[in-house]
Design an enzyme around this catalytic site. Sequence first.
Site, PDB file in Angstrom:
ATOM      1  N   TRP A  32      15.223  46.324  90.650  1.00  0.00           N
ATOM      2  CA  TRP A  32      14.163  47.786  91.688  1.00  0.00           C
ATOM      3  C   TRP A  32      13.184  48.425  91.016  1.00  0.00           C
ATOM      4  CZ3 TRP A  32      13.647  53.188  91.021  1.00  0.00           C
ATOM      5  CH2 TRP A  32      12.606  53.530  92.477  1.00  0.00           C
ATOM      6  N   GLU A  55      15.808  44.130  95.236  1.00  0.00           N
ATOM      7  CA  GLU A  55      15.836  45.557  95.754  1.00  0.00           C
ATOM      8  C   GLU A  55      14.876  45.878  96.633  1.00  0.00           C
ATOM      9  OE1 GLU A  55      18.286  48.489  94.177  1.00  0.00           O
ATOM     10  OE2 GLU A  55      18.065  49.691  96.228  1.00  0.00           O
ATOM     11  N   LYS A  75      12.427  47.865  99.348  1.00  0.00           N
ATOM     12  CA  LYS A  75      11.853  50.220 100.250  1.00  0.00           C
ATOM     13  C   LYS A  75      10.820  49.311 100.389  1.00  0.00           C
ATOM     14  CE  LYS A  75      12.409  53.924  98.049  1.00  0.00           C
ATOM     15  NZ  LYS A  75      13.280  54.941  96.819  1.00  0.00           N
ATOM     16  N   ASP A 103      19.663  47.825 100.232  1.00  0.00           N
ATOM     17  CA  ASP A 103      19.768  49.049 100.094  1.00  0.00           C
ATOM     18  C   ASP A 103      19.642  50.034 101.632  1.00  0.00           C
ATOM     19  OD1 ASP A 103      19.582  52.215 100.210  1.00  0.00           O
ATOM     20  OD2 ASP A 103      19.875  51.825  97.619  1.00  0.00           O
ATOM     21  N   HIS A 153      16.716  52.361 102.841  1.00  0.00           N
ATOM     22  CA  HIS A 153      15.638  51.558 101.833  1.00  0.00           C
ATOM     23  C   HIS A 153      15.076  50.821 103.385  1.00  0.00           C
ATOM     24  CE1 HIS A 153      15.462  51.076  97.474  1.00  0.00           C
ATOM     25  NE2 HIS A 153      16.189  52.146  98.248  1.00  0.00           N
ATOM     26  N   HIS A 167      23.730  48.084  98.637  1.00  0.00           N
ATOM     27  CA  HIS A 167      23.571  49.357  97.976  1.00  0.00           C
ATOM     28  C   HIS A 167      24.268  50.435  98.788  1.00  0.00           C
ATOM     29  CE1 HIS A 167      20.652  49.269  93.894  1.00  0.00           C
ATOM     30  NE2 HIS A 167      21.894  48.703  93.687  1.00  0.00           N
ATOM     31  N   ASP A 212      15.574  58.580 102.046  1.00  0.00           N
ATOM     32  CA  ASP A 212      16.481  57.337 101.102  1.00  0.00           C
ATOM     33  C   ASP A 212      17.036  59.000 100.502  1.00  0.00           C
ATOM     34  OD1 ASP A 212      17.754  56.124 100.097  1.00  0.00           O
ATOM     35  OD2 ASP A 212      15.459  55.427  98.731  1.00  0.00           O
ATOM     36  N   ASP A 222      20.635  59.777  99.262  1.00  0.00           N
ATOM     37  CA  ASP A 222      21.199  58.377  98.828  1.00  0.00           C
ATOM     38  C   ASP A 222      22.087  60.148  98.401  1.00  0.00           C
ATOM     39  OD1 ASP A 222      21.016  56.539  96.854  1.00  0.00           O
ATOM     40  OD2 ASP A 222      18.166  57.297  96.632  1.00  0.00           O
ATOM     41  N   ASP A 245      25.346  53.008  96.056  1.00  0.00           N
ATOM     42  CA  ASP A 245      23.867  53.371  95.159  1.00  0.00           C
ATOM     43  C   ASP A 245      23.617  55.391  95.546  1.00  0.00           C
ATOM     44  OD1 ASP A 245      21.894  54.512  94.098  1.00  0.00           O
ATOM     45  OD2 ASP A 245      20.462  52.597  94.979  1.00  0.00           O
TER      46      ASP A 245
END
Length: 422
Positions: free
Chosen positions: A189, A230, A232, A263, A266, A290, A298, A300, A330
Amino acid sequence: MNNRDLTEKAYQIAWEQYANLGVDTDKALARMDEVIISLHCWQADDVGGFETPGSALSGGGIQATGNHPGKASSISEMRKDLEKVLSLLPGKYRLNLHAIYGDFGGRFVDRDQIEPAHFQSWIDWCRQQGIGMDFNPTFFSHPKAQSGYTLSSKDENIRQFWVEHLKRCRKIAAEMGKQLGTPSILNIWIPDGSKDLPVDRNRHRTLLRKSLDEALAVEYPKEFMKDSLESKLFGIGAESMTVGSHEFYLGYAITHNKLICLDNGHFHPTEQVGDKISSCLLYVDELLLHMTRPVRWDSDHVVTLNEDVQLIVSEIIRNDFLKRVNIGLDFFDASINRLGAYVIGSRAVKKAFMQAFLEPTSRLAGMEENGQLFERLALMEELKTKPFGAVWDYYCMKCGVPVAEDYIAEVQEYESSVLRKR
Ligand code: RNT
Ligand code: ZN
């Protein structure tokens, strides 16, 4: 009645109720061993790493917020924390390490100089724990990433620096996989992108493709390592254009036989990663997930058992994709107990798998086939309130880990006896 007996009794009733639906709870329990979650090291220290004393996340458009006491600030503290986490989790796990977490012996080793030797103590620790390892090059928190471009930089020196980093990371991942006897997933990433409207997007994407071609030129056996890409949509400071977009990496992965990492933070908030799995797996052999919880962006946040996660997991189980999907976490939340965050997030993903294993899928599919769409929706709704929790608790008890909310007290005890003393 003591807790153990109560858990047994609740399970027996759940067993009967699920049997009435045509679901075998014992089989569901047995299948839980097939689910292996890769624990991301970076929740333990807010994506800091151990390159220099006091290393901290900087740049890259990602952020850990909060300052809960007791953050791991050395490799030994991090391992101790992870051991505690593993003792509170049912089932099987792996460790997912970022390159900045190497064991550099107190010396500064730049990213284009790292070697397998810097990760040997982690490999040994994983062997002791009986777990496999995954790995990530680190393309942020570095002066050569401050311009916002790494593998897609127009500055040839900078681009070459990051190509070298990636080459070395792949070699390290292969060594991890070789020594531990299970392939290491190397996830790429990069934060590259532009805050404001770029005129030449194409040049950066062409450079990224060139960098990947160079860095991935060496082939490693699939038993040792596999590359994953990955994408995004945007990051903080890269709102207008992300070089490594979904289209970019999907195209690269399909044409180069690589893994795609999805992810779920993303994509546009109304897009569902669960819906993408069956499309991607028509064209690539394997995926990496993820698992995260984006709140408005995003962000997390710690994963919880929500419909996003449930759809992702249902798609895997309904289509028998488990062998083709690698599961990673993640998230990085520094506002609550960091170990507790791991336990909540990992358990949430495992719970989603247990629910998926308890689904009378062929019955639902039969309704769909017959056009009985009211019946399909009604049964799906009813499944939500079946005694899944009783099966989950029984599973935790069988695994010898705290049942239900009992882990809260254990995390509290660790916080007062270890974390508050750091
Ligand atoms: C960033 C990506 C990436 C990172 C980790 C630390 O938006 O999700 O996976 O979170 O590499
Ligand atoms: Zn991610």
